[in-house]
Design a protein around this motif. Structure first.
Motif, short mmCIF file in Angstrom:
data_model
loop_
_atom_site.label_atom_id
_atom_site.label_comp_id
_atom_site.label_asym_id
_atom_site.label_seq_id
_atom_site.Cartn_x
_atom_site.Cartn_y
_atom_site.Cartn_z
N UNK A 1 0.82 -1.21 0.00
CA UNK A 1 0.00 0.00 0.00
C UNK A 1 0.85 1.26 0.00
N UNK A 2 0.23 2.31 -0.51
CA UNK A 2 0.83 3.63 -0.46
C UNK A 2 -0.13 4.56 0.28
N UNK A 3 0.39 5.28 1.25
CA UNK A 3 -0.41 6.25 2.00
C UNK A 3 0.05 7.64 1.59
N UNK A 4 -0.88 8.50 1.22
CA UNK A 4 -0.51 9.77 0.59
C UNK A 4 -1.26 10.94 1.22
N UNK A 5 -0.65 12.08 1.17
CA UNK A 5 -1.30 13.32 1.58
C UNK A 5 -0.86 14.42 0.64
N UNK A 6 -1.78 15.29 0.26
CA UNK A 6 -1.47 16.41 -0.62
C UNK A 6 -2.10 17.67 -0.04
N UNK A 7 -1.28 18.68 0.19
CA UNK A 7 -1.72 19.93 0.81
C UNK A 7 -1.59 21.08 -0.18
N UNK A 8 -2.67 21.84 -0.33
CA UNK A 8 -2.70 23.00 -1.23
C UNK A 8 -3.34 24.16 -0.48
N UNK A 9 -2.81 25.36 -0.64
CA UNK A 9 -3.46 26.53 -0.05
C UNK A 9 -2.48 27.62 0.33
N UNK A 10 -1.38 27.25 0.98
CA UNK A 10 -0.36 28.23 1.33
C UNK A 10 0.67 28.35 0.21
N UNK A 11 1.30 29.51 0.11
CA UNK A 11 2.33 29.69 -0.91
C UNK A 11 3.58 28.89 -0.54
N UNK A 12 4.00 28.05 -1.46
CA UNK A 12 5.24 27.30 -1.29
C UNK A 12 6.32 28.08 -2.03
N UNK A 13 7.12 28.81 -1.29
CA UNK A 13 8.10 29.72 -1.89
C UNK A 13 9.52 29.14 -1.90
N UNK A 14 9.68 27.96 -1.33
CA UNK A 14 10.99 27.32 -1.28
C UNK A 14 10.84 25.94 -0.67
N UNK A 15 11.94 25.39 -0.21
CA UNK A 15 11.91 24.08 0.43
C UNK A 15 10.92 24.13 1.60
N UNK A 16 9.83 23.36 1.56
CA UNK A 16 8.80 23.48 2.61
C UNK A 16 9.28 23.07 3.99
N UNK A 17 10.38 22.33 4.06
CA UNK A 17 10.94 21.96 5.35
C UNK A 17 11.47 23.17 6.10
N UNK A 18 11.72 24.25 5.36
CA UNK A 18 12.28 25.47 5.96
C UNK A 18 11.23 26.57 6.11
N UNK A 19 9.98 26.26 5.75
CA UNK A 19 8.91 27.26 5.81
C UNK A 19 8.04 27.04 7.05
N UNK A 20 7.47 28.13 7.53
CA UNK A 20 6.55 28.07 8.67
C UNK A 20 5.12 27.92 8.12
N UNK A 21 4.72 26.68 7.85
CA UNK A 21 3.44 26.39 7.23
C UNK A 21 2.40 25.96 8.27
N UNK A 22 1.16 26.28 7.98
CA UNK A 22 0.07 25.83 8.86
C UNK A 22 0.04 24.30 8.94
N UNK A 23 0.27 23.64 7.80
CA UNK A 23 0.41 22.19 7.75
C UNK A 23 1.85 21.90 7.37
N UNK A 24 2.62 21.45 8.32
CA UNK A 24 4.06 21.33 8.10
C UNK A 24 4.43 19.99 7.50
#
Length: 365
Positions: free
Chosen positions: A154-177
């Motif tokens: 199985x593959x378990x997946x999540x896709x988040x859309x809504x906040x601006x992804x301006x670079x590597x998301x690991x370094x961004x302060x996102x509502x959904x990190x």
């Protein structure tokens, strides 16, 4: 982000968190309790063996992601018959799609090598996930964050859309990190099977009827059993077990029901039924023998096969129903048998009412 009181109501799933309860204890969970914010007891992070529901996946997601969904979307528009999932919607076009299904290596290849802005392996406390992202564009597209974890087949997946992804998301302060999503997709309860505790979860605002507002959920073996019991012809079935589907192609599943007279009824959903299984076997007398199926019989045995083409979002599939009697059919009258088959075929469509699926959860071991 703190959730307001009473945003999330989890029955059984969250009652008793921290108790270290095992799967065997699920049946004795407390009554529903309000849990607007909850930490997950590591003892609860174990796989289950109950068919997952979209609401269960929503409940698991809300234990990891501190958002307040305003609605839930999905249904056949988003998910295939062999997947289970839901879409959380909130704010100004914020969405989080969560789903589980068969491994899709092509999808991972597309994410990481065909146009995604970045891709990385991220290790969490419960496993390692593939994280991929698209950057926001000048035309207002916010970009997206996608996370995937493979567990067995199985593959378990999540896709988040809504906040601006301006670079590597690991370094961004996102509502959904990224960390939230890695923890979510590697949660062992997130899959097409989950724990009994999570199947009892109730999420505030989730559609009372059906999944994702669509009124239908993916077919399961248990749902086939429940559907048969809902028919007049097969309401007397005493017990069910999973059918041997080794010869019915990839993705096939079904049940065998035993009646008081010792006869059995087999019902199988086969999305990839081999061509030779679609034609009348030599051991039967058949009323039709073309490639879309047949009605066949011999002394004490009758079966029907129907194959349906793809239509809209629905994939093509075949349905097989067989009745085996301990003696010849009374008076060799096949009309009641074939009439019953018509009812049984209705239980084998790719989606069923959510209430039928819930009733079937305890019918098949």
């Amino acid at each position: 982000m703190a959730l307001p009181a009473a945003t999330l109501l989890l029955a059984g799933a969250l009652a008793g968190c921290g108790s270290g309860a095992t799967e065997a204890d699920d049946g004795t969970s407390d009554e529903p309790s309000v849990a607007p914010s909850v930490s997950i007891d590591p003892a609860d992070l174990k796989p289950g063996n109950r068919p997952a529901t979209p609401e269960a996946l929503a409940a698991i997601a809300l234990q990891h992601v501190r958002v307040v969904p305003e609605e839930f979307d999905g249904g056949d528009t988003y998910f295939e018959p062999d997947e289970v999932g839901t879409v959380l919607v909130w704010g100004a076009d914020h969405t989080l799609e969560v789903k589980a299904g068969p491994v899709d290596d092509d999808l991972l290849s597309t994410w990481c090598h065909d146009g995604m802005s970045g891709c990385a392996e991220v290790k969490g406390e419960t496993g390692t996930a593939t994280v991929a992202w698209d950057l926001a564009t000048d035309d207002g597209t916010p970009g997206q964050l996608m996370v995937s974890h493979r567990s067995g087949r199985e593959e378990r997946r999540a896709a988040y859309v809504g906040e601006k992804i301006t670079g590597d998301p690991r370094k961004l302060d996102l509502e959904v990190s990224v960390d939230d999503l890695v923890a979510l997709v590697t949660d062992p309860r997130l899959g097409t099977k989950t724990t009994l505790k999570m199947t009892k979860a109730q999420v505030s605002g989730f559609p009372a009827e059906g999944a994702n507002g669509a009124g239908e959920v993916a077919l399961t073996a248990g749902a086939i059993a429940a559907g048969l019991l809902e028919t007049k012809e097969y309401a007397d079935i005493d017990s069910f077990e999973k059918a041997d589907v080794s010869g019915y192609g990839t993705g096939a599943f079904g049940v065998v029901g035993t009646r008081p007279d010792g006869s059995t009824v087999t019902a199988v959903h086969a999305p990839d039924l081999p061509a030779e299984k679609r034609k009348c076997p030599r051991t039967l007398t058949c009323s039709k023998g073309d490639t879309d199926g047949y009605d066949g019989w011999t002394e004490g045995l009758a079966e029907t096969v129907r194959c349906y083409p793809a239509e809209g979002e629905r994939r093509a599939f075949c349905a097989v129903v067989r009745q085996q009697a301990p003696a010849p059919f009374p008076g060799d009258d096949l009309d009641p048998v074939l009439s019953g088959f018509e009812s049984a075929l209705e239980t084998l469509w790719p989606t069923v009412p959510a209430a039928t699926a819930r009733r079937g959860e305890s019918l098949v071991g």
